[in-house]
Scaffold this active site. Structure first.
Site: not given
Length: 793
Positions: A287, A400, A403, A405, A452, A469, A531
């Protein structure tokens, strides 16, 4: 002559306001008309099963996005004009009618009309465009990308705008809108519809089905015909939008991950601890701490204090069979990554607003710039960073927050599209940077990219999505099957989840029972990756050490079967996780089943999803099924049974006649896989005939399917009251293929004492196995030398 025809056409249009260019349609598989309100309707067959419909004002280009990757095939159908109708008939049994006056389009399969498009298109005062489709009565609908609220989406209003939902669980209304939105619905009546769009939109699954979009161009759509079943629709949909290539073989093993491993010492220690506890390990995910701390997001450079010799660490882990995956995000923090920010800002590679000023974003780790991947210069800059890191030994990538986000609506991307128009496709473009890098610089290396966010066609870029998540809770576990089912029918065959649950309850950070049940589901999910924020690895649960270790070993034992599922996806587009009605036609009683699924076509998995449960009901589909955990027990469907499921039992049923190839030996990692020997479980039952095709190649090549460098082992079985016959045949070849294979055939549920005699290719074999054990026979298989085994009962 051509000029004269054009004059005639113009005259007809002037008199009637419509024209059908049907005489020119037959050679190209295209039907066209212009409606009285001036819209040009074009209905084109891309194949015998895929029809593209556009409906736009003359002179206005309809939508044409990145969704489709296939080229139109030779037209094999017929087109005739019958009064005001032009009718296209295709060899698949699909019939498409276009009304030359109204522009209405009808789709008929067999004798039943499946879908009707009135041809009406509307534009609201705010510019949003709408269209409606009338489905046949009685159908159920699935798909639409990543959806966790329901499997059957009939009656739902679905927002097409990628969104992150931290800490979600069952019953959370947020999870009808998740991270990967795809404007697709699939009907159990044997068809699907894909809207050729990626802008913010809304899909209302009522009667009529209505699609409303913020896109600037009039919306086109694809009608996808799969007369037989959902499997056929999925096969055709992935022909249209692209299929995922064969995965890195190591990605099918066990991968450990956490938020996050802070340094080299901790990372090495986790791998050592897992291996010392007996776990097979093939991957470790790092990460954000690989580049330092949270506010270093966007540095894309190893932190030398925490990782003093990352190259050696990567090499050492690789020598142990462990592949390292690194995270990156769409943002460049203005504290720890200010140098990159300034460089990118100066060259115009960050997102801007309508006035051309840099449009920063506020992320959970502070103010940041955002990579504008619509800018070719930005893509080149990112590609170079990824290349440098890959050259150092990185084994895979994790995208990560994709989207994205945080994506302010004030942003206007380099291609001129506003944030709400570009949002959903951002993840596809980002994924393509890494995919194209590998194709150009590492053409012989298979790629794994965790991502994702994205939309239609994301699977083309070797993406392995996950459900983000999720809360570490029973509520978090419960929607995972629905998410995998809808994603799989939307082309995302490798959708998985944070095994164990990511977002922990600080008051109750450890739930050993939940962890066991989640790992049971994860063992039969496309990717097995634990995870969490804390306590992610199985060794944190010593009270269930035996159960957890056995599950990971089971994952490796099933590699031959699972790799064949990967082949079925790469060659046919089939997902690994399938609904119970995947292979059946029409309405079935399985539409509402959301807590069990098919693992391929042979295995029904029914995980326990309720806290404290030690038994559960299982809906048994049509046919005969054998209890995997107790093969002496047989069930007949359709029916419902109560199944005992203590904590160390994952309920599973095997279809009668199934062949299940296994790698029944210890593996430290997938590098220990041995293609020269298999244990094959065969489940014969009287009057059941069956066949199964197992796939193998060198497990490394990126072109084995294209070049035909693979082998297929075909198993055929037939059982009666007096005999059981098994035929085994191997065809094909690939570099390094073993010349012979040792096949140990095991018949669970069939005792050795029940076998009177055995012949192999007509030669009598001696039965030496213990009479109270299941019958076992070891044979040698050679390419192009079939085996016939006959057991007399």
């Amino acid at each position: 002559m051509l000029k004269r025809l054009n004059l005639i056409r113009t005259a007809v249009m002037g008199i009637f306001g419509t024209v059908a260019v049907w005489l020119n349609a037959a050679p190209t598989g295209t039907m066209t008309t212009v409606t009285p309100d001036g819209n040009c309707v074009v209905v084109r067959a891309l194949s015998d099963n895929i029809i593209r419909v556009t409906n736009a004002p003359r002179g206005v280009k309809p939508s044409h996005t990145q969704a489709a990757s296939m080229k139109a095939e030779k037209f094999n159908g017929k087109i005739v004009k019958n009064g005001s109708q032009i009718v296209m008939t295709l060899p698949s049994g699909l019939e498409v009618s276009l009304n030359t006056a109204s522009g209405a389009t009808s789709f008929t399969g067999g004798k039943e009309r499946l879908l009707y498009d009135s041809g009406v298109r509307t534009t609201a005062s705010d510019g949003r465009k709408s269209m409606s489709l009338v489905p046949a009565k009685g159908g159920s609908f699935y798909g639409a990308g990543e959806r966790g609220h329901s499997f059957n989406i009939e009656g739902d209003t679905l927002v097409m705008y990628n969104r992150q939902n931290y800490g979600y669980g069952e019953g959370d209304p947020r999870i009808n809108q998740m991270n990967i939105c795809i404007p697709l619905f699939v009907s159990n009546q044997g068809y699907g519809v894909l809207f050729d769009d990626y802008a913010a939109a809304e899909l209302v699954m009522s009667d009529p089905i209505t699609y409303t979009t913020e896109a600037e161009a009039p919306i086109s759509y694809y009608f996808i015909y799969g007369a037989d079943n959902l499997a056929s629709v999925t096969r055709e949909y992935t022909r249209l939008t692209g299929r995922q290539e064969l995965p890195p073989f190591w990605s099918l093993g066990y991968i450990t991950s956490k938020y996050g491993y802070h340094n080299e010492s901790e990372t090495r220690g986790v791998i050592d601890t897992l291996k010392n506890a007996g776990y097979s390990v093939d991957g470790v995910v790092l990460d954000l701490y690989w580049y330092g701390k949270e506010t270093d997001m966007g540095r894309l450079e190893w932190n030398k204090e925490q990782w003093p010799d990352h190259r050696k660490m990567l090499a050492d882990l690789k020598a142990q069979g462990v592949n390292t995956v690194l995270i990156s995000q769409p943002y460049i923090n203005k504290i720890g990554a200010i140098d990159n920010y300034n460089q990118l800002a100066e060259k115009g590679m960050l997102t801007h607003d309508a006035q051309g000023k840099i449009n920063d974003v506020t992320t959970w780790v502070g103010e940041a710039g955002m990579f504008d991947v619509a800018n070719p210069d930005t893509r080149r800059w990112l590609r170079e960073r990824y290349r440098t890191l890959t050259d150092e030994g990185v084994g895979g990538w994790w995208g990560d927050l994709g989207e994205p986000e945080v994506h302010p609506e004030t942003i206007v991307h380099a291609n001129g599209e506003k944030a709400r128009q570009y949002h959903n496709v951002y993840g596809n473009v980002w994924s393509s940077i890494i995919y194209d890098l590998y194709k150009d610089e590492y053409p012989d290396t298979r790629l794994m990219t965790l991502m994702r966010g994205g939309t239609t066609g994301l699977q083309r870029y070797s993406v392995f999505p996950w459900s983000t998540d999720v809360s570490r809770s029973w509520a978090g576990l419960q929607p995972q099957i629905k998410i995998m089912l809808n994603s799989g029918l939307s082309g995302l065959a490798y959708m998985s989840h944070d095994v164990g649950g990511f977002a922990i309850d600080k008051e109750n950070p450890i739930d050993p029972e939940l962890y066991v049940r989640w790992l049971q589901l994860g063992t039969f999910s496309p990717i097995l990756r634990t995870h969490a924020q804390e306590f992610a690895e199985p060794y944190h649960y010593p009270e269930y050490a035996d159960e957890l270790l056995d599950l990971v070993k089971t994952r490796y034992r099933w590699l031959p079967y699972n790799y064949t599922l990967a082949y079925e996806n790469a060659s046919q587009g089939y997902p690994m996780v399938r609904p119970l009605n995947f292979d059946t036609h029409g309405a079935t009683p399985y539409d509402s089943i959301t807590d069990e699924y098919m693992w391929g076509s042979e295995v029904l998995v029914a995980p326990v999803l309720q806290q404290g449960a030690r038994k559960r009901d299982i809906v048994v589909p049509d046919g005969t099924w054998i209890d995997y955990n107790n093969p002496d027990v047989t069930y007949h469907g359709p029916s419902k049974i109560s199944y005992d499921a203590p904590l160390n039992v994952l309920p599973m049923l095997i279809r009668a006649g199934a062949f299940i190839p296994q790698a029944d030996y210890e593996m430290d990692n997938t590098g220990d896989y041995d293609a020269s020997r298999y244990t094959v479980l065969y489940y014969p039952r009287s009057n059941v005939t069956s066949d199964y095709v197992m796939f193998e190649d060198d497990r490394k090549s990126t072109s084995s399917l294209d070049n035909g460098e693979y082998a297929l082992i075909t198993f055929r079985g037939a059982a009666s009251k007096s005999s059981i016959t098994v035929d085994i045949d191997m065809s094909g070849d690939y570099p390094g293929m073993p010349t012979e294979k040792t096949i140990t055939l095991v018949l669970p549920g069939i005792k050795s004492s029940n076998i009177k005699s055995v012949t192999e290719n007509g030669r009598v074999r001696t039965i030496t196995e213990s009479a109270d054990k299941y019958f076992t026979l070891t044979v040698t298989l050679t390419r192009n030398e079939p085996l016939k085994i006959v057991l007399s009962l």
